[in-house]
Design an enzyme around this catalytic site. Structure first.
Site, PDB file in Angstrom:
ATOM      1  N   GLY A 284      67.905  64.990  -0.561  1.00 51.35           N
ATOM      2  CA  GLY A 284      67.664  63.575  -0.269  1.00 51.35           C
ATOM      3  C   GLY A 284      66.488  63.091  -1.089  1.00 51.35           C
ATOM      4  O   GLY A 284      66.062  63.759  -2.019  1.00 51.35           O
ATOM      5  N   GLY A 285      65.958  61.953  -0.754  1.00 48.24           N
ATOM      6  CA  GLY A 285      64.898  61.375  -1.586  1.00 48.24           C
ATOM      7  C   GLY A 285      63.488  61.721  -1.150  1.00 48.24           C
ATOM      8  O   GLY A 285      62.538  61.120  -1.622  1.00 48.24           O
ATOM      9  N   TYR A 286      63.339  62.663  -0.232  1.00 50.10           N
ATOM     10  CA  TYR A 286      62.022  62.880   0.376  1.00 50.10           C
ATOM     11  C   TYR A 286      61.169  63.971  -0.256  1.00 50.10           C
ATOM     12  O   TYR A 286      60.173  64.374   0.325  1.00 50.10           O
ATOM     13  CB  TYR A 286      62.195  63.191   1.865  1.00 50.10           C
TER      14      TYR A 286
ATOM     15  N   GLU B 170      64.121  47.261  13.186  1.00 50.20           N
ATOM     16  CA  GLU B 170      64.801  46.615  12.054  1.00 50.20           C
ATOM     17  C   GLU B 170      64.327  45.181  11.880  1.00 50.20           C
ATOM     18  O   GLU B 170      64.224  44.686  10.767  1.00 50.20           O
ATOM     19  CB  GLU B 170      66.326  46.665  12.228  1.00 50.20           C
TER      20      GLU B 170
HETATM   21 ZN    ZN Z   1      62.758  51.618   9.045  1.00 52.88          ZN
END
Ligand code: ZN
Length: 709
Positions: A630-632, A495
């Site tokens: 989902g967005g994939y 992150e």
């Molecule tokens: Zn990531």
């Protein structure tokens, strides 16, 4: 309108750090409609001005078009971003309700914007009119025009009608798809009552299972008392925290088989059947792509990605497949061998999919004697942060220190703010760190999000970026700091990599600053890049010190961590490749006229991309939510695509020698000046080339994953 003489509500301030503690959930229902109405009015008057200019064929300038658009977008982003953030980190039923009350209107407003023909035509004209535009501005325009095109702005009214009704239908089908997966996951359970049935399962897991039995209203064998971890009964479900440990540890093979078959056949029969939905989704997506002028959905999806064509993606996947399958076959042999060594001859001779996790765990323990739980005392959060910040100082010449600013607004007492300075003391950015899990009110997982994006304000003053870094790691106890698992350390580094790209950007246009405007398949480059440093000897040894004694982590433990990194990576790489290929072919080749079902197409792909062929009950597509809910869709390959980039970027440091500080610093400087500074201002392949001096290669990823023959 909000009158000037009244104090502006905290939710509508629109700039600076939000005052989290002043926002009440009732403000959302009260003020968001006011904001949306105001923005709608702003949009209408902007459209009127632009329409007049278009009609008069007047030359358009950047500041006349992009600036007012950005002002509208920014206002919404500031307020709605704040609510989304609170919804994720301070969730409550009231907040959730207010959020879902307002969300449809926010989305509708977004659609109004992206389908505005006047805005589209103005952007188009601006692109031709203004010859003072720099490369970044050109790229912002190109991407914006493309996104609007994909939202159907250029269609005539009858096409638009069909297009919009397909969009509605697709949203409904995706929703049904995921409800079916959720319901069929929850509908299945297995109640175990004898010690023999739960043999092999660790106490921590038995506790989860007996608690689940209790929650389902089960009683112990006396019919009166509650289930216990020692005596049961135990209830197994198909949710991840239950299913994964069961397949990993349950000794009784027939029970693993039962659970496995239930898992892979979810949502594939009876009332909860996704087979028909899958065909409908694929057909509608193809239709929508064709309305927009593309051959198929994959071509449409790839137009806004770094990968240029399905052929290019297939080439990458083929390289990984070819390398991984040889290793995966060896790994499979090793699993058969350990089953044999343990006297499980039947399993060794006929190894089945439900045996993989079980024997893998046995083999992992035999090979590495690695007890990951026992490493936690060497990774207390403050020490890990020192290590991370020290690494960033070495690589990128920046200083990260706890913020000394007064009265920093926060949403929870555990939240801390840090400031980032350049070598010469210039302030660059800040970030909030919210490290610990708070089960009831904080969403799971970890993420980086934008609090403020770098830009020039209305007085041409630079607004510095501020990031949210959210983790869900083990909280501290009364006298013990948060002791992190190695995976939690990797997550923090990951992150922070996203955060670095957000914070070290040098782009002043908010549309391309930080992570904005970066292609989906390139955005995980800096994050996965940072993960690599967790196993760099000097980085790890600098931070891995026992929280009480200060003693350094033993060399032996470090080596176990390093070696275990590539354990079973042949099989896990192959699995990702199989999913990515299936996704791509379904969205480029499948059509009803092909004469085979999506499942049959998947099985054809499986003959060369799996080492154990899917059994007949395996209806994996029926629960492949990434691509159907989902967005994939036609984008599952992005995981591996970005990993190629990040591994290759890290190998630039390996090539100069990780222990050679001056050379590492030089390479780090180059990484900062390209990948981290330039963000979405240039195409990712151009930025990568600037850093690496050549196009990306799969070699480093193959080597890091231990897939070299
Ligand atoms: Zn990531």
């Amino acid at each position: 309108m909000i009158k000037n003489n009244k104090k502006i509500p905290a939710l509508l301030v629109g700039k600076g750090l939000p005052k989290y503690d002043e926002i009440k959930h009732e403000d959302i229902n009260k003020f968001i409609p006011i904001l949306i109405n105001e923005l709608k009015a702003n949009l209408s008057s902007l459209e009127e001005i632009l329409d007049n200019k278009l009609k008069a064929k007047a030359l358009l300038k950047w500041n006349e078009v992009i600036k007012p658009i950005n002002e509208i977008e920014d206002r919404l982003k500031w307020s709605w971003g704040l609510i989304s953030h609170l919804n994720s980190v301070c969730n409550s039923s009231e907040l959730r309700e207010a959020y879902s009350n307002q969300q449809p209107e926010v989305i509708k407003f977004g659609n109004k914007f992206s389908q505005s023909e006047i805005i589209y035509n103005s952007l188009l004209k601006l692109n031709n009119d203004d010859d003072s535009l720099d490369k970044t501005q050109k790229r912002i325009l190109k991407k914006e025009l493309n996104a609007m095109k994909h939202s159907g702005v250029g269609l005539n009214s009858s096409e638009k009608e069909i297009f919009n009704s397909i969009t509605q239908k697709l949203a409904e089908l995706s929703n049904n798809f995921s409800n079916n997966v959720l319901d069929s996951t929850n509908n299945w359970s297995l109640l175990l009552t004898t010690k023999e049935e739960v043999e092999g399962l660790p106490t921590r897991i038995l506790e989860t299972f007996s608690t689940a039995a209790k929650a389902a209203g089960q009683k112990a064998s006396d019919g009166k008392s509650d289930p216990t971890p020692e005596k049961g009964p135990w209830r197994i479900g198909l949710d991840m925290p239950s299913y994964i440990p069961f397949l990993t540890y349950a000794k009784k093979r027939s029970l693993r088989e039962t659970a496995y078959k239930a898992y892979v056949s979810r949502a594939s029969e009876g009332l909860l059947n996704n087979k028909e939905i899958i065909e409908q989704i694929l057909s509608l997506r193809r239709e929508q792509a064709q309305i927009l002028g593309y051959d198929n959905w994959a071509d449409l999806s790839l137009e806004s990605k770094m990968a240029k064509s399905t052929t290019e993606v297939e080439q990458l996947l083929e390289e990984l497949r070819a390398a991984a399958i040889i290793v995966a076959q060896k790994e499979l042999k090793e699993l058969k061998a350990i089953a044999q060594r343990n006297g499980a001859t039947e399993e060794a001779n006929n190894l089945a999919p439900w045996d993989i996790s079980y024997w893998s765990e046995k083999l992992r323990q035999e090979k590495y004697h690695l007890d990951k739980e026992a490493l936690r005392p060497w990774f207390p959060l403050p020490q890990v942060l020192n290590g991370l910040f020290g690494l960033c100082e070495k690589l990128f010449d920046i200083k990260v220190v706890p913020s000394s600013k007064p009265n920093i607004p926060k949403w929870h007492k555990d939240v801390q703010m840090f400031d980032v300075f350049d070598k010469d003391g210039t302030e660059l950015a800040s970030f909030y760190l919210d490290p610990y899990s708070r089960s009831a009110t904080k969403r799971g997982g970890a993420w980086m999000d934008e609090c403020l994006t770098r830009k020039k304000d209305s007085n041409n003053k630079i607004v510095l970026p501020v990031a949210y870094l959210i983790c869900n790691q083990t909280p501290p106890l009364e006298n013990t700091p948060s002791l992190m698992s190695f995976e939690e350390v990797e997550t923090l580094f990951h992150e922070f990599g996203h955060g670095l790209q957000h914070m070290l950007t040098k782009v002043d246009y908010p549309q391309a600053a930080g992570i904005n405007n970066i292609e989906w398949d390139a955005v995980e480059l800096p994050s996965q890049f940072m993960e690599n440093w967790c196993l760099d000897r000097s980085t790890l040894m600098d931070m891995a010190k026992h929280w009480e004694t200060g003693e350094q982590l033993a060399e032996d433990e470090f080596n176990k961590l390093r070696l275990s990194r590539t354990f079973n990576s042949g099989m896990s790489t192959l699995r990702q490749v199989h999913f990515a290929l299936t996704d791509l072919k379904l969205h480029s080749e499948w059509d009803k006229s092909l004469g085979i079902t999506p499942d049959e197409l998947r099985r054809q792909i499986a003959t060369s991309s799996t080492v154990l062929q899917p059994i007949k009950e395996d209806q994996f597509l029926c629960s492949f939510s990434h691509i159907f809910a989902g967005g994939y869709s036609a984008g599952y390959y992005s995981y591996k695509w970005a990993e190629v980039l990040s591994a290759d970027a890290f190998s630039a440091f390996e090539e100069v020698g990780l222990e050679k500080t001056p050379l590492v610093k030089e390479t780090g400087k180059r990484f900062r000046e390209t990948v981290l500074s330039m963000g979405g201002s240039r195409p990712p392949q151009e930025i990568f080339k600037k850093f690496r001096g050549r196009s990306p290669s799969t070699k480093a990823l193959i080597r890091h994953s231990g897939l070299t023959a």
